[in-house]
Design an enzyme around this catalytic site. Structure first.
Site, PDB file in Angstrom:
ATOM      1  N   ARG A  24       0.834  -1.207   0.000  1.00 34.68           N
ATOM      2  CA  ARG A  24       0.000   0.000   0.000  1.00 34.68           C
ATOM      3  C   ARG A  24       0.867   1.254   0.000  1.00 34.68           C
ATOM      4  O   ARG A  24       0.566   2.234  -0.665  1.00 34.68           O
ATOM      5  CB  ARG A  24      -0.918  -0.028   1.224  1.00 34.68           C
ATOM      6  CG  ARG A  24      -1.770   1.172   1.393  1.00 34.68           C
ATOM      7  CD  ARG A  24      -2.957   1.121   0.467  1.00 34.68           C
ATOM      8  NE  ARG A  24      -3.847   2.211   0.821  1.00 34.68           N
ATOM      9  CZ  ARG A  24      -4.416   3.007  -0.067  1.00 34.68           C
ATOM     10  NH1 ARG A  24      -4.237   2.816  -1.338  1.00 34.68           N
ATOM     11  NH2 ARG A  24      -5.182   3.983   0.325  1.00 34.68           N
TER      12      ARG A  24
ATOM     13  N   LEU B 143      -0.351   7.711   8.534  1.00 34.49           N
ATOM     14  CA  LEU B 143      -1.679   7.135   8.725  1.00 34.49           C
ATOM     15  C   LEU B 143      -1.865   5.964   7.768  1.00 34.49           C
ATOM     16  O   LEU B 143      -2.651   6.033   6.821  1.00 34.49           O
ATOM     17  CB  LEU B 143      -2.758   8.197   8.475  1.00 34.49           C
ATOM     18  CG  LEU B 143      -2.670   9.431   9.363  1.00 34.49           C
ATOM     19  CD1 LEU B 143      -3.614  10.506   8.873  1.00 34.49           C
ATOM     20  CD2 LEU B 143      -2.952   9.077  10.801  1.00 34.49           C
ATOM     21  N   PRO B 144      -1.132   4.865   8.003  1.00 33.91           N
ATOM     22  CA  PRO B 144      -1.275   3.706   7.118  1.00 33.91           C
ATOM     23  C   PRO B 144      -2.673   3.119   7.241  1.00 33.91           C
ATOM     24  O   PRO B 144      -3.280   3.162   8.316  1.00 33.91           O
ATOM     25  CB  PRO B 144      -0.212   2.733   7.617  1.00 33.91           C
ATOM     26  CG  PRO B 144       0.048   3.131   9.025  1.00 33.91           C
ATOM     27  CD  PRO B 144      -0.208   4.611   9.103  1.00 33.91           C
ATOM     28  N   HIS B 145      -3.179   2.605   6.135  1.00 34.49           N
ATOM     29  CA  HIS B 145      -4.520   2.032   6.167  1.00 34.49           C
ATOM     30  C   HIS B 145      -4.660   0.935   5.131  1.00 34.49           C
ATOM     31  O   HIS B 145      -4.011   0.950   4.096  1.00 34.49           O
ATOM     32  CB  HIS B 145      -5.578   3.111   5.939  1.00 34.49           C
ATOM     33  CG  HIS B 145      -5.362   3.905   4.700  1.00 34.49           C
ATOM     34  ND1 HIS B 145      -4.391   4.877   4.609  1.00 34.49           N
ATOM     35  CD2 HIS B 145      -5.973   3.864   3.507  1.00 34.49           C
ATOM     36  CE1 HIS B 145      -4.419   5.407   3.408  1.00 34.49           C
ATOM     37  NE2 HIS B 145      -5.363   4.809   2.706  1.00 34.49           N
ATOM     38  N   LEU B 146      -5.492  -0.034   5.474  1.00 35.79           N
ATOM     39  CA  LEU B 146      -5.763  -1.193   4.617  1.00 35.79           C
ATOM     40  C   LEU B 146      -7.224  -1.571   4.729  1.00 35.79           C
ATOM     41  O   LEU B 146      -7.874  -1.275   5.718  1.00 35.79           O
ATOM     42  CB  LEU B 146      -4.960  -2.416   5.076  1.00 35.79           C
ATOM     43  CG  LEU B 146      -3.462  -2.370   5.020  1.00 35.79           C
ATOM     44  CD1 LEU B 146      -2.893  -3.608   5.693  1.00 35.79           C
ATOM     45  CD2 LEU B 146      -2.992  -2.289   3.593  1.00 35.79           C
TER      46      LEU B 146
END
Length: 79
Positions: free
Chosen positions: A51, A65-68
């Protein structure tokens, strides 16, 4: 006003996470999230890194702000 079911709940805070690289930070994050969700850490880490290749999650000054989106996690989980 939000009803109690609509509020965002922070599931995991890791104030002591220390890392000298993005890779180390994501490894630590993946391990902690794995403990809380049961999602295996290695695939979680791999997905975080993939990502990040698509678009950085950094907001600057060491904040990201990592997001999956994961099929195995059926409700929002915030760490």
């Amino acid at each position: 006003m939000l009803n109690p079911d609509e509020r965002l709940v922070i599931d995991l805070v890791i104030p002591a996470l220390r890392a000298s690289s993005l890779r180390q930070a994501y490894q630590g994050l993946a391990r902690q999230v794995a403990k809380e969700t049961g999602v295996p850490a290695v695939p979680l880490f791999d997905q975080l890194m993939e990502r990040e290749k698509q678009a950085t999650s950094s907001t600057g000054d060491g904040v990201a702000l990592p997001h999956l989106r994961l099929a195995t996690v059926t409700r929002p989980f915030f760490a």
